[in-house]
Design an enzyme around this catalytic site. Structure first.
Site, PDB file in Angstrom:
ATOM      1  N   HIS A 117      49.667  55.047  -3.165  1.00 28.49           N
ATOM      2  CA  HIS A 117      48.791  53.979  -2.701  1.00 28.49           C
ATOM      3  C   HIS A 117      48.097  54.381  -1.397  1.00 28.49           C
ATOM      4  O   HIS A 117      46.880  54.226  -1.256  1.00 28.49           O
ATOM      5  CB  HIS A 117      49.594  52.694  -2.463  1.00 28.49           C
ATOM      6  CG  HIS A 117      50.259  52.167  -3.688  1.00 28.49           C
ATOM      7  ND1 HIS A 117      51.181  51.131  -3.649  1.00 28.49           N
ATOM      8  CD2 HIS A 117      50.161  52.516  -4.998  1.00 28.49           C
ATOM      9  CE1 HIS A 117      51.598  50.865  -4.873  1.00 28.49           C
ATOM     10  NE2 HIS A 117      50.995  51.695  -5.706  1.00 28.49           N
ATOM     11  N   SER A 129      47.359  53.552  -9.719  1.00 26.75           N
ATOM     12  CA  SER A 129      47.396  52.787  -8.466  1.00 26.75           C
ATOM     13  C   SER A 129      46.689  53.503  -7.327  1.00 26.75           C
ATOM     14  O   SER A 129      46.000  52.871  -6.516  1.00 26.75           O
ATOM     15  CB  SER A 129      48.845  52.490  -8.075  1.00 26.75           C
ATOM     16  OG  SER A 129      49.488  51.724  -9.064  1.00 26.75           O
TER      17      SER A 129
END
Length: 316
Positions: free
Chosen positions: A223, A171
């Site tokens: 993230h 991610s």
């Protein structure tokens, strides 16, 4: 001055001052990344060997017909994947192992691991949709650098704040590609048509994905760290030359462009390079010194989990 329609992938009518159509790169690195991630997941399931290691306290293995590739009980891993101990053995991001065990390689190895089939499929679909488009436009070297450095940056920020849980997944690297898309749009603003619509669409996608990161058990620090790193790398690696630069050798000397890039592109390049070096170096030093990110940002737990009446957040 006529402009290339980058969103549509075609060109508008151009004169001798027009922008040369860019080389269309063949995407092979992103598909290789997908194959590598799938291969690592299969290897982790083979190492996991649920039928042999599962003690049955949380139920039976799922899809036992797969043999040693069968999944852990859903009570233990609802994403259809291996156990946390297997992920740790395979290279998951874990603060104790990185800082006290001096296993810095986990900052990179964790981006190739996934918690389960659902996790893997979601990330690989995102990688295909985002990565192939970028690789076709800018080539495998630049996109490979952005992907790997963004994954590393996401791991550093995650490990600075999360100490008691493991973290896996691509991610951070994927958010780095999203960040690079945003900075590429900004630094090449004058080239794009429908630029406002493209910017709004991209911002909405980023905000939604970061918003999902505030749910429990989602590592939003990876993230954010990946996004910041990719955003800076986009300004450094993805600026496009001015219109007419490619064809200027056909023009009279008085009509030739003096600079390949616009002044604001140079400013963004220098500023981003400085910020990237500072961020990665300071973050890495803080991490290996054992500093806790919450000591420097007491409110940062809201970036990864917002407590509600439905769920509680473990700030550690």
């Amino acid at each position: 001055m006529p402009r290339r329609d980058l969103e549509g992938g075609g060109t508008k009518n151009t004169d001798s001052h027009g922008y040369d159509p860019e080389t269309k790169w063949t995407s092979w690195l992103v598909p290789m990344f997908v194959v590598a991630n799938v291969g690592v997941f299969i290897a982790s399931m083979y190492v996991n060997n649920c039928p042999r290691t599962n003690l049955g306290f949380q139920g039976d293995c799922v899809a036992r017909f797969l043999g040693r590739l069968s999944f852990q009980p859903l009570q233990e891993n609802p994403l259809f994947g291996p156990s946390s101990s297997t992920l740790t053995k395979m290279g998951a991001l874990k603060w104790d192992s990185v800082v006290k065990g001096h296993e810095g390689w986990r900052l990179v190895s964790c981006i190739w691991l996934h918690a389960g089939v659902i996790h893997l499929v979601a990330n690989m679909l995102s990688l295909v949709f985002i990565g192939i488009r970028l690789e076709q436009q800018f080539g495998f070297v630049k996109i490979g650098i952005i992907y790997l450095l963004s994954g590393f940056g996401g791991s550093v920020l995650s490990c600075l704040f999360i100490r008691n849980n493991i973290s896996v997944g691509a991610s951070g690297a994927l958010f780095g590609l999203l960040g690079a898309m945003l900075s590429e749009l900004i630094t090449n603003w004058t080239i794009y048509t429908n630029k406002v619509a493209a910017l709004l669409t991209l911002v909405v996608i980023i905000v939604i994905n970061l918003g999902i990161g505030i749910l429990p058990h989602v590592d939003n620090f990876a993230h954010i760290g990946g996004f910041m790193t990719g955003l800076l790398l986009g300004f450094i690696l993805l600026p496009r030359p001015q219109f007419g630069w490619v064809e200027q050798h056909h023009l009279p000397s008085a009509s030739r462009l003096k600079s390949k890039y616009k002044p604001y592109q140079y400013v963004l390049w220098i500023l981003s390079l400085v910020l990237l070096i500072l961020w990665l170096s300071i973050g890495t030093v803080m991490l290996f010194k054992g500093e806790n990110g919450y000591d420097h940002c007491h409110w940062c737990h809201y970036l990864t989990c917002v407590p509600t009446s439905k769920w509680k957040c473990n700030e550690s």
